[in-house]
Motif scaffolding. Structure first.
Motif, PDB file in Angstrom:
ATOM      1  N   LYS A  24      47.341  65.580  28.684  1.00 31.09           N
ATOM      2  CA  LYS A  24      47.665  64.679  27.576  1.00 31.09           C
ATOM      3  C   LYS A  24      47.889  65.532  26.342  1.00 31.09           C
ATOM      4  O   LYS A  24      46.963  66.123  25.806  1.00 31.09           O
ATOM      5  N   GLY A  25      49.159  65.619  25.926  1.00 31.35           N
ATOM      6  CA  GLY A  25      49.533  66.437  24.779  1.00 31.35           C
ATOM      7  C   GLY A  25      50.596  67.439  25.182  1.00 31.35           C
ATOM      8  O   GLY A  25      50.968  67.538  26.352  1.00 31.35           O
ATOM      9  N   PRO A  26      51.117  68.182  24.228  1.00 30.64           N
ATOM     10  CA  PRO A  26      52.184  69.145  24.519  1.00 30.64           C
ATOM     11  C   PRO A  26      51.654  70.358  25.277  1.00 30.64           C
ATOM     12  O   PRO A  26      50.523  70.784  25.088  1.00 30.64           O
ATOM     13  N   LEU A  27      52.486  70.888  26.141  1.00 29.81           N
ATOM     14  CA  LEU A  27      52.178  72.148  26.827  1.00 29.81           C
ATOM     15  C   LEU A  27      52.991  73.218  26.113  1.00 29.81           C
ATOM     16  O   LEU A  27      54.198  73.354  26.323  1.00 29.81           O
ATOM     17  N   ASN A  28      52.317  73.942  25.214  1.00 30.22           N
ATOM     18  CA  ASN A  28      53.016  74.919  24.377  1.00 30.22           C
ATOM     19  C   ASN A  28      52.133  76.138  24.145  1.00 30.22           C
ATOM     20  O   ASN A  28      51.074  76.271  24.741  1.00 30.22           O
ATOM     21  N   ILE A  29      52.577  77.010  23.267  1.00 31.73           N
ATOM     22  CA  ILE A  29      51.869  78.262  23.007  1.00 31.73           C
ATOM     23  C   ILE A  29      50.420  78.030  22.583  1.00 31.73           C
ATOM     24  O   ILE A  29      49.558  78.856  22.836  1.00 31.73           O
TER      25      ILE A  29
END
Length: 115
Positions: A24-29
């Protein structure tokens, strides 16, 4: 700037030997390290990553997915991606890595297909 947090919940899949990671949420740096830790801690033969609440991924998230897939293959385990939104799926296709993954339109479809 939007919140850079991700929640990861591990659950038992519908079939024996399956685990589901619900993101749940962005998969980012900012969130890949938690994702990588969660994937590494799973030892089930089949890991399904539920993307139904992931609004987007960036290039580092994409790299984390590829790395997870390679690690799973090296240990003769399977990784499946479920419920990706059109933006996430487009990134995988645009970068020509979509064909490396087993992807399903829903979590239920991934659970059913992975025996």
């Amino acid at each position: 700037m939007a919140s850079q947090n991700m929640q990861i919940v591990s659950a038992t899949g519908a079939r024996e030997g399956q685990k589901v990671l619900r993101l749940k949420g962005p998969l980012n740096i900012h969130t890949i390290f938690d994702f990588q830790t969660a994937v590494r801690s799973e030892t089930s033969p089949m890991l399904i990553v539920d993307f139904s609440e992931v609004p987007f991924i960036d290039s580092s998230g994409l790299g984390a997915l590829v790395g997870a897939n390679v690690a799973m293959q090296k240990t003769n385990r399977q990784l499946a991606l479920a419920a990706m939104n059109p933006q996430v799926k487009a990134l995988l296709d645009m970068t020509n890595v979509g064909h490396f993954f087993k992807a399903y339109p829903t979590l239920e479809a991934a659970e059913a297909a992975s025996a």
